[in-house]
Design an enzyme around this catalytic site. Structure first.
Site, PDB file in Angstrom:
ATOM      1  N   SER A 281       0.859  -1.200   0.000  1.00 36.21           N
ATOM      2  CA  SER A 281       0.000   0.000   0.000  1.00 36.21           C
ATOM      3  C   SER A 281       0.885   1.238   0.000  1.00 36.21           C
ATOM      4  O   SER A 281       2.022   1.192   0.492  1.00 36.21           O
ATOM      5  CB  SER A 281      -0.870   0.020   1.258  1.00 36.21           C
ATOM      6  OG  SER A 281      -1.519   1.273   1.391  1.00 36.21           O
TER       7      SER A 281
ATOM      8  N   TYR B 106      -1.545  -0.100  10.581  1.00 37.67           N
ATOM      9  CA  TYR B 106      -1.840  -0.527   9.200  1.00 37.67           C
ATOM     10  C   TYR B 106      -0.654  -0.176   8.291  1.00 37.67           C
ATOM     11  O   TYR B 106      -0.134  -1.033   7.558  1.00 37.67           O
ATOM     12  CB  TYR B 106      -3.132   0.117   8.688  1.00 37.67           C
ATOM     13  CG  TYR B 106      -3.378  -0.257   7.241  1.00 37.67           C
ATOM     14  CD1 TYR B 106      -3.704  -1.561   6.889  1.00 37.67           C
ATOM     15  CD2 TYR B 106      -3.237   0.690   6.214  1.00 37.67           C
ATOM     16  CE1 TYR B 106      -3.890  -1.927   5.557  1.00 37.67           C
ATOM     17  CE2 TYR B 106      -3.425   0.338   4.885  1.00 37.67           C
ATOM     18  CZ  TYR B 106      -3.743  -0.980   4.562  1.00 37.67           C
ATOM     19  OH  TYR B 106      -3.916  -1.342   3.243  1.00 37.67           O
TER      20      TYR B 106
HETATM   21  P1  NDP Z   1     -11.677  -5.869   0.658  1.00 38.26           P
HETATM   22  O1  NDP Z   1     -12.125  -5.664   2.077  1.00 38.26           O
HETATM   23  O2  NDP Z   1     -12.661  -5.639  -0.427  1.00 38.26           O
HETATM   24  O3  NDP Z   1     -11.068  -7.349   0.503  1.00 38.26           O
HETATM   25  C1  NDP Z   1     -10.252  -7.904   1.500  1.00 38.26           C
HETATM   26  C2  NDP Z   1     -10.144  -9.405   1.284  1.00 38.26           C
HETATM   27  O4  NDP Z   1      -9.279  -9.957   2.301  1.00 38.26           O
HETATM   28  C3  NDP Z   1     -11.479 -10.118   1.403  1.00 38.26           C
HETATM   29  O5  NDP Z   1     -11.604 -11.066   0.363  1.00 38.26           O
HETATM   30  C4  NDP Z   1     -11.390 -10.826   2.747  1.00 38.26           C
HETATM   31  O6  NDP Z   1     -12.107 -12.057   2.697  1.00 38.26           O
HETATM   32  C5  NDP Z   1      -9.885 -11.106   2.868  1.00 38.26           C
HETATM   33  N1  NDP Z   1      -9.481 -11.276   4.262  1.00 38.26           N
HETATM   34  C6  NDP Z   1      -9.418 -10.332   5.235  1.00 38.26           C
HETATM   35  N2  NDP Z   1      -9.060 -10.892   6.403  1.00 38.26           N
HETATM   36  C7  NDP Z   1      -8.879 -12.219   6.160  1.00 38.26           C
HETATM   37  C8  NDP Z   1      -8.523 -13.329   6.952  1.00 38.26           C
HETATM   38  N3  NDP Z   1      -8.252 -13.213   8.263  1.00 38.26           N
HETATM   39  N4  NDP Z   1      -8.442 -14.549   6.378  1.00 38.26           N
HETATM   40  C9  NDP Z   1      -8.698 -14.701   5.066  1.00 38.26           C
HETATM   41  N5  NDP Z   1      -9.053 -13.692   4.244  1.00 38.26           N
HETATM   42  C10 NDP Z   1      -9.146 -12.465   4.797  1.00 38.26           C
HETATM   43  O7  NDP Z   1     -10.424  -4.922   0.480  1.00 38.26           O
HETATM   44  P2  NDP Z   1      -9.404  -4.697  -0.748  1.00 38.26           P
HETATM   45  O8  NDP Z   1      -9.720  -5.537  -1.899  1.00 38.26           O
HETATM   46  O9  NDP Z   1      -9.307  -3.234  -0.935  1.00 38.26           O
HETATM   47  O10 NDP Z   1      -8.061  -5.162  -0.040  1.00 38.26           O
HETATM   48  C11 NDP Z   1      -7.190  -6.133  -0.566  1.00 38.26           C
HETATM   49  C12 NDP Z   1      -5.771  -5.802  -0.135  1.00 38.26           C
HETATM   50  O11 NDP Z   1      -5.414  -4.541  -0.691  1.00 38.26           O
HETATM   51  C13 NDP Z   1      -5.562  -5.662   1.363  1.00 38.26           C
HETATM   52  O12 NDP Z   1      -4.329  -6.248   1.690  1.00 38.26           O
HETATM   53  C14 NDP Z   1      -5.513  -4.148   1.576  1.00 38.26           C
HETATM   54  O13 NDP Z   1      -4.771  -3.792   2.706  1.00 38.26           O
HETATM   55  C15 NDP Z   1      -4.852  -3.713   0.300  1.00 38.26           C
HETATM   56  N6  NDP Z   1      -5.024  -2.320  -0.113  1.00 38.26           N
HETATM   57  C16 NDP Z   1      -6.266  -1.770  -0.289  1.00 38.26           C
HETATM   58  C17 NDP Z   1      -6.394  -0.461  -0.728  1.00 38.26           C
HETATM   59  C18 NDP Z   1      -7.720   0.215  -0.907  1.00 38.26           C
HETATM   60  O14 NDP Z   1      -7.755   1.457  -0.912  1.00 38.26           O
HETATM   61  N7  NDP Z   1      -8.813  -0.504  -1.075  1.00 38.26           N
HETATM   62  C19 NDP Z   1      -5.203   0.340  -1.055  1.00 38.26           C
HETATM   63  C20 NDP Z   1      -3.957  -0.330  -0.815  1.00 38.26           C
HETATM   64  C21 NDP Z   1      -3.884  -1.613  -0.394  1.00 38.26           C
HETATM   65  P3  NDP Z   1     -13.077 -12.618   3.838  1.00 38.26           P
HETATM   66  O15 NDP Z   1     -13.662 -11.449   4.572  1.00 38.26           O
HETATM   67  O16 NDP Z   1     -14.077 -13.446   3.088  1.00 38.26           O
HETATM   68  O17 NDP Z   1     -12.171 -13.441   4.678  1.00 38.26           O
HETATM   69  C1  8X3 Z   2      -5.125   1.567   1.678  1.00 43.98           C
HETATM   70  C2  8X3 Z   2      -4.782   2.968   1.304  1.00 43.98           C
HETATM   71  O1  8X3 Z   2      -4.440   5.320   2.169  1.00 43.98           O
HETATM   72  O2  8X3 Z   2      -6.363   4.085   3.024  1.00 43.98           O
HETATM   73  O3  8X3 Z   2      -3.980   0.813   1.828  1.00 43.98           O
HETATM   74  O4  8X3 Z   2      -4.146   3.557   3.755  1.00 43.98           O
HETATM   75  S1  8X3 Z   2      -4.932   4.008   2.645  1.00 43.98           S
END
Ligand code: NDP
Ligand code: 8X3
Length: 249
Positions: free
Chosen positions: A137, A150
């Protein structure tokens, strides 16, 4: 032979979009997450390719070990591992943040990614091929108020990705860290514990990155020629840039 991609956190956001994109390119999929109903729905949607679904909590080492030991033979040669499962919880300062939230982020974003990597990598090393794509991120590079644990967990992902590249040097295995900025997924609904109004206000009034933007970035990184390693990609929506350093006057 049909190639295989293992995607953690495939029930939503980046993971789900990545599953759809790779299925459209005829990859077979291993999709993981905790929500079984969603995994089954996605499996039905993507019936054009073989899909193995696995419901477990990535932060629990025994569950990850059990999952890896029970990958069906047909899916056992993993070409790409996308370490995507992760979350942010809360936006409080370090004096007020919930310690359980901190622990959950560490257990998921750091420990979960390590369990999966450590257990999948030996097979890649044996075959001297593979690609591990981590989802970091911008929060791993730039601090912001309330980003405390985070952001630190994503800084871990960035440095682990670099160190991992050193460990696999000479094997042909590739390692990439993708570092998105603001992207509209369920991320904020999770961060704010289901407060949809607060979550949607994060995304309102401008054009955010979409889950598809990140899926395409993953696909592009993975489809470079075998001698090219994309070390990291930082990607933001045009509406997002940096703020000045804060000065308390
Ligand atoms: P979502 O919340 O849409 O998706 C997160 C996914 O992670 C879900 O499929 C969830 O599945 C899974 N997950 C979370 N905790 C667990 C667990 N304990 N075990 C197994 N699966 C888990 O978020 P994003 O798609 O945005 O996030 C995906 C990645 O991208 C993350 O690592 C996030 O930190 C990162 N990210 C996101 C950004 C954003 O702005 N959206 C920017 C930068 C990075 P389930 O709940 O079914 O377990
Ligand atoms: C997710 C982006 O800026 O919300 O990783 O931390 S931010």
């Amino acid at each position: 032979m049909q190639k295989t991609i293992l995607i953690t956190g495939a029930t939503s956001g980046f993971g789900k979009a990545t599953a759809k994109l790779f299925a459209a390119h005829n990859w077979q999929l291993i999709l993981c997450g905790r929500r079984q109903d969603r995994l089954e729905t996605i499996q039905k949607e993507l019936e054009n390719v073989p899909v193995h679904i696995a419901q477990f909590d990535i932060s629990v080492r025994d569950e990850v070990e059990d999952f890896v030991s029970n990958i069906p033979q047909q899916f056992s040669q993993i070409d790409i591992l996308v370490n995507n499962a992760g979350l942010a919880l809360g936006l409080e300062g370090s004096d007020k943040a919930d310690l359980d939230h901190w622990q959950t982020m560490i257990n998921t974003n750091i420990s979960g990614l390590l369990y999966m990597t450590r257990l999948i990598l030996p097979q890649m090393m044996k075959n001297r091929t593979g690609h591990i794509i981590n989802i970091g991120s911008v929060a791993g590079s730039y601090p912001y108020p309330g980003g405390n644990t985070y952001g630190a967990s994503k800084a871990f992902v960035a440095q682990f990705s670099r160190n991992l590249r050193c460990d696999v040097a000479g094997t042909g295995i590739r390692v990439t860290n993708i570092e998105p900025g603001l992207a509209e997924t369920e991320f904020s609904a999770v961060r704010f514990s289901g407060d949809e109004k607060r979550a949607s206000s994060v995304y309102a009034g401008h054009e955010n990155l979409s889950a598809t933007d990140i899926a395409e970035t993953i696909f592009w990184s993975a489809s470079r020629p075998a001698h090219v390693n994309i070390n990291s990609i930082e990607i933001m929506p045009v509406c997002q840039s940096w703020a000045a350093l804060a000065i308390d006057k």
